[in-house]
Design a protein around this motif. Structure first.
Motif, mmCIF file in Angstrom:
data_model
loop_
_atom_site.group_PDB
_atom_site.id
_atom_site.type_symbol
_atom_site.label_atom_id
_atom_site.label_comp_id
_atom_site.label_asym_id
_atom_site.label_seq_id
_atom_site.Cartn_x
_atom_site.Cartn_y
_atom_site.Cartn_z
ATOM 1 N N GLN A 305 41.355 33.133 34.619
ATOM 2 C CA GLN A 305 41.343 31.784 35.170
ATOM 3 C C GLN A 305 42.076 31.656 36.501
ATOM 4 O O GLN A 305 41.867 30.707 37.248
ATOM 5 N N TYR A 306 42.935 32.601 36.821
ATOM 6 C CA TYR A 306 43.616 32.606 38.112
ATOM 7 C C TYR A 306 43.114 33.741 39.012
ATOM 8 O O TYR A 306 43.767 34.088 39.997
ATOM 9 N N GLY A 307 41.981 34.320 38.668
ATOM 10 C CA GLY A 307 41.469 35.429 39.456
ATOM 11 C C GLY A 307 42.271 36.702 39.280
ATOM 12 O O GLY A 307 42.219 37.595 40.129
ATOM 13 N N GLN A 308 42.999 36.826 38.159
ATOM 14 C CA GLN A 308 43.839 38.003 37.947
ATOM 15 C C GLN A 308 43.033 39.279 37.747
ATOM 16 O O GLN A 308 43.567 40.383 37.851
ATOM 17 N N CYS A 309 41.720 39.120 37.484
ATOM 18 C CA CYS A 309 40.833 40.292 37.412
ATOM 19 C C CYS A 309 40.227 40.624 38.780
ATOM 20 O O CYS A 309 39.409 41.540 38.885
ATOM 21 N N ALA A 310 40.598 39.867 39.812
ATOM 22 C CA ALA A 310 40.077 40.068 41.169
ATOM 23 C C ALA A 310 38.578 39.794 41.251
ATOM 24 O O ALA A 310 37.863 40.412 42.038
ATOM 25 N N LEU A 311 38.115 38.860 40.436
ATOM 26 C CA LEU A 311 36.705 38.501 40.414
ATOM 27 C C LEU A 311 36.561 36.984 40.323
ATOM 28 O O LEU A 311 37.430 36.292 39.793
ATOM 29 N N THR A 312 35.452 36.464 40.838
ATOM 30 C CA THR A 312 35.058 35.068 40.635
ATOM 31 C C THR A 312 33.676 35.072 40.002
ATOM 32 O O THR A 312 33.054 36.128 39.852
ATOM 33 N N ASP A 313 33.172 33.878 39.635
ATOM 34 C CA ASP A 313 31.828 33.860 39.051
ATOM 35 C C ASP A 313 30.773 33.966 40.153
ATOM 36 O O ASP A 313 31.096 34.108 41.335
ATOM 37 N N SER A 314 29.521 33.916 39.770
ATOM 38 C CA SER A 314 28.432 34.140 40.724
ATOM 39 C C SER A 314 28.384 33.098 41.830
ATOM 40 O O SER A 314 27.803 33.328 42.892
ATOM 41 N N LYS A 315 29.033 31.956 41.590
ATOM 42 C CA LYS A 315 29.079 30.907 42.605
ATOM 43 C C LYS A 315 30.432 30.843 43.315
ATOM 44 O O LYS A 315 30.733 29.880 44.013
ATOM 45 N N GLY A 316 31.247 31.878 43.126
ATOM 46 C CA GLY A 316 32.533 31.918 43.793
ATOM 47 C C GLY A 316 33.539 30.940 43.252
ATOM 48 O O GLY A 316 34.394 30.431 43.982
ATOM 49 N N ARG A 317 33.492 30.663 41.941
ATOM 50 C CA ARG A 317 34.378 29.673 41.345
ATOM 51 C C ARG A 317 35.323 30.308 40.329
ATOM 52 O O ARG A 317 35.049 31.368 39.778
ATOM 53 N N LEU A 318 36.427 29.606 40.082
ATOM 54 C CA LEU A 318 37.343 29.919 38.995
ATOM 55 C C LEU A 318 37.515 28.666 38.157
ATOM 56 O O LEU A 318 37.667 27.570 38.695
ATOM 57 N N GLU A 319 37.510 28.822 36.848
ATOM 58 C CA GLU A 319 37.699 27.682 35.963
ATOM 59 C C GLU A 319 38.742 28.009 34.908
ATOM 60 O O GLU A 319 38.962 29.178 34.572
#
Length: 497
Positions: A305-319
């Protein structure tokens, strides 16, 4: 946490990198049926042998510091030598390795024995502490110290003691500590563990539905030829000689690399592979995990949820509650020569072979170590415009000038460390518990700041680790006084802006 959005332009080079990153993730059944044909690609590790002075600091109200039962040792603001782990106390040997859990520590000495200290409610110390003396403060006593809190600590938990009932026919090559479980890896590839796993609802157990809490070391018979362990908050990863990764424990945030159905939750207490192969290195934060394969590709999975995996979803979002449900390639970390990854609850660090450190994840407790005026464009902000997270691995700067290289990194739940190539420590992050080791501070530490104190000024620190609210380091004393003074002068100059 509200959904956070940002627009991100994918450069041509990055798009090409994504295309060429072929996955080392396949079906678990494929690996199971091909196992006997797979070659050994990872060497068995050797035991560490460098004798270390052990320093501890932070908040130790649950016996985390291992400085003995005195209530005065509950808060240590800067690194302090642990007097119970000296060569004299250990009968001619010293500590050579350690692992820090949420509220306990395991330390290996030169005679391949494990010492443990910290809270023992879940049996993580591997020894009986139930009969230890615990003295409560006499509130009516006229000579009581007003600065003391609620009396002394449990004597057995707060003082390092030997783990019992371990085999002696093989050397210890690694220890691993979660919040509620301890594990040890032997040179013959065997793994022993004790303690338990917990989940959102409370106690999960130790093995299937048969053992709830294991108070003495027990061999994990499902594992063989293991070369590395990696501990999360309440899960463990293991890597074997064939490059296959196993996971067990709590999987509610997909940290086991697969979906765990409620009716099968106890099966998750047995190590199982989940389709990762050709792996050379594994790492874990509290609820998210990493693996690096032999082609220098990096994978992540778990809570994000904080991008701790260094990834975002396909639309560049974090939730809030964002999950990476299976090992997923991280283009921004692949092909960088990453040799070590450490992670806390919501942030992560990576160290390259060239001595550079990258950080990403949660920002509001300053755990990523990036000054506000140097945050990258990829930074997510909340609805009030305040920085919340940095999902893109960002290179950190140490000191006021370029040129400082790092040899080791460490992370607690919300604070972080980097050790320079000649043994000084920089720290940053959440400061209320004194975890960074920089003394009493009014605010969290925004950027990497060198620890300066009498106990460690002449120590070449080799290892560092941290738990929820405390930290541990191990170093070798620099006997050449001129060399020690030259090192101090060098960093005084490098830290100048």
């Amino acid at each position: 946490m509200v959904a956070l959005e940002r627009k991100r332009k994918v450069e041509d080079g990055e798009a090409g990198a994504r295309k060429k990153l072929k996955s080392s993730f396949t079906t678990a059944s494929f690996i199971l049926h091909s196992y006997s044909k797979l070659p050994d690609i990872n060497e068995m590790p050797v035991a560490k042998s460098t004798p270390l002075d052990i320093f501890v600091w932070g908040t130790g109200s649950m016996c985390e510091l291992g400085l003995g039962p005195s209530s005065k040792n509950k808060e240590v603001k800067r690194p302090r030598l642990n007097p119970y782990l000296t060569e004299e106390k250990l009968n001619g040997t010293k500590i050579v390795d350690f692992s820090v859990g949420g509220m306990h520590t395991l330390a290996v000495d030169g005679k391949s024995r494990i010492w443990s200290w910290g809270g023992n409610d879940s049996g993580v110390l591997g020894r009986d502490t139930s009969k230890a003396k615990e003295v409560l403060k006499d509130m009516d006593g006229g000579d009581s110290d007003d600065d003391d809190e609620d009396g002394d600590l449990n004597e057995a938990e707060s003082t390092p003691g030997l783990v019992e009932n371990l085999p002696h026919d093989s050397q210890i090559v690694q220890v691993a500590a979660t919040d509620n479980l301890s594990a040890v890896l032997f040179a013959n590839g065997d793994v022993y563990a004790w303690g338990c796993f917990r989940c959102n609802e409370g106690l999960l157990g130790f093995l299937r539905d048969e053992i709830k809490i294991q108070k003495t070391p027990l061999k994990i018979k499902e594992l063989k030829n293991i070369v590395q362990l990696a501990a999360g908050k309440d899960h463990l990863l293991a890597l074997d000689s064939k490059g296959i990764v196993y996971a067990w424990g709590n999987g509610q945030q997909f940290q086991l690399g697969r979906r765990i159905l409620e009716r099968h939750r106890y099966r998750a207490l047995e190590p199982q592979q989940f389709g990762l192969y050709n792996i050379r290195y594994i790492a874990s934060g509290d609820f998210h995990c990493f693996a690096i394969d032999h082609n220098d590709k990096v994978y992540a999975w778990g809570l994000n949820q904080y991008g701790q995996c260094a990834l975002t979803d396909s639309k560049g979002r974090l939730e809030d509650g964002s999950i990476i449900s299976k090992p997923t390639l991280i283009p921004e970390l692949s092909y960088k020569g990453i040799k070590e990854i450490v992670a806390g609850e919501h942030h992560s660090l990576a160290l390259t072979a060239d001595g550079d450190v990258y950080a990403w994840g949660r920002y509001d407790m300053k755990e990523v170590g990036i000054p506000k005026d140097k945050l990258p464009e990829s930074t997510f902000k909340d609805q009030h415009g305040n920085p919340r997270s940095v999902p893109t691995p960002t290179k950190l700067q140490f000191g006021g000038k370029e040129g400082i290289k790092i040899k080791a990194i460490g992370a607690g739940s919300h604070h972080s460390f980097a050790v320079t190539d000649d043994g000084f420590v920089y720290s940053w992050g959440f400061a209320d518990t004194y975890g960074p080791g920089l003394g009493p501070l009014d605010e969290d530490v925004e950027k990497p700041t060198r620890i300066v104190n009498t106990a460690t000024k002449n120590e070449d620190i080799h290892l560092i680790g941290a738990g929820g609210q405390f930290s541990v380091s191990g170093g070798v004393k620099i006997e050449d006084e001129d060399a020690a003074e030259d090192r101090i002068d060098k960093y005084d100059e490098l830290d100048e802006q």
